[in-house]
Design an enzyme around this catalytic site. Structure first.
Site, PDB file in Angstrom:
ATOM      1  N   GLU A   1       5.383  -2.194   4.060  1.00 37.60           N
ATOM      2  CA  GLU A   1       4.214  -3.033   3.597  1.00 37.60           C
ATOM      3  C   GLU A   1       4.995  -4.517   3.248  1.00 37.60           C
ATOM      4  OE1 GLU A   1       1.782  -2.331  -0.010  1.00 37.60           O
ATOM      5  OE2 GLU A   1       2.673  -0.407   0.391  1.00 37.60           O
TER       6      GLU A   1
ATOM      7  N   ASP B   1      -3.047   8.915  -2.831  1.00 36.52           N
ATOM      8  CA  ASP B   1      -1.603   8.593  -2.927  1.00 36.52           C
ATOM      9  C   ASP B   1      -1.407   7.848  -4.428  1.00 36.52           C
ATOM     10  OD1 ASP B   1      -2.771   6.603  -0.758  1.00 36.52           O
ATOM     11  OD2 ASP B   1      -1.169   5.693  -2.184  1.00 36.52           O
TER      12      ASP B   1
END
Ligand SMILES: *[C@@H]1O[C@H](CO)[C@@H](O)[C@H](O)[C@H]1NC(C)=O
Length: 233
Positions: A123, A32
């Site tokens: 996150e 990613d």
């Protein structure tokens, strides 16, 4: 009966003859990437064994990864299965508003067999603001709002990226998404470890933040057929 048996037998011998069969049984690797990787040699990524990539598209309702388009077309040019992701900013606007922004700027999905459902990146804020000031109940509602909006527009539930620690701390370890949203677990260790509540297995695992590929190093929990099934819907 006889023709079917004959076909089965010839398929079997064909399968046995293909050296790629073993590779296809292995868990496909991927990566990613974000705006921190503006110049990626996609031929090299492919040659090093990647099968999929998640590319950062948006953050909140104000930020677009300036490299998204070139990364997405580069990944497409070497036939990677690919999809976009959205970095959640739950304190700045609603889940619906951010899903809509994501969908309008690269996060969409189509049933072309090579587009992964959009991923919601949950996150801690870079500034360290724990859980963006939201209570666990408010955070669960925010994720629900994002997920439902994405699902209403695409027919797919977004993949949820998180760590077990973040999910426990910021959602109170909600079990509300395990039945619908694929899990992208982040854990830099030799095993995925304890998963967040609600999930019995993960779909993707981010196991390192550097390695053979640019950006983060990921693996799909299944075979290539399963990866393509996820892309097909
Ligand atoms: C990209 O990688 C390929 C394969 O590893 C290599 O042959 C090529 O020279 C690289 N291209 C650039 C521009 O570095």
């Amino acid at each position: 009966m006889k023709p079917i048996l004959a076909i089965t037998a010839s398929l079997l011998s064909l399968t046995q003859a293909l050296p790629s069969t073993l590779e296809q049984r292995a868990q496909p690797k991927g990566l990613d990437v974000s705006g921190y990787q503006p110049n990626i040699n996609w031929s090299s990524v492919k040659a090093n064994g990647a099968f999929f990539v998640y590319i950062k598209a948006t953050e909140g309702t104000t930020y677009q990864n300036p490299s998204f388009s070139s990364q997405y077309s580069g990944a497409t040019s070497v036939a990677l299965v690919r999809g976009g992701y959205h970095f959640a900013r739950p304190s700045s606007s609603s889940g619906a508003a951010q899903a809509t922004y994501f969908l309008a700027h690269g996060g969409g999905w189509s049933a072309d067999g090579r587009t992964l459902p959009g991923m919601l990146d949950l996150e801690y804020a870079p500034s360290g603001n724990t859980c963006y000031g939201l209570t666990p109940a408010a955070m669960v509602s925010w994720v629900r709002d994002f997920s439902d909006t994405y699902h209403a527009k695409t027919g797919r539930y977004p993949v949820i990226y998180t760590t077990t620690d973040w999910w426990k701390t910021c959602t109170g370890n909600s079990a509300a998404f395990g039945a619908t949203n694929p899990l992208f677990i982040a854990r830099y260790a030799s095993a995925v470890g304890t998963l967040p509540a609600g999930w019995n297995y993960h779909t993707f695992w981010q196991f390192a933040d550097s390695g053979v590929f640019p950006g983060d190093q990921d693996v799909f929990n299944g075979d290539l057929t399963g990866l393509k099934r996820l892309a097909s819907g």
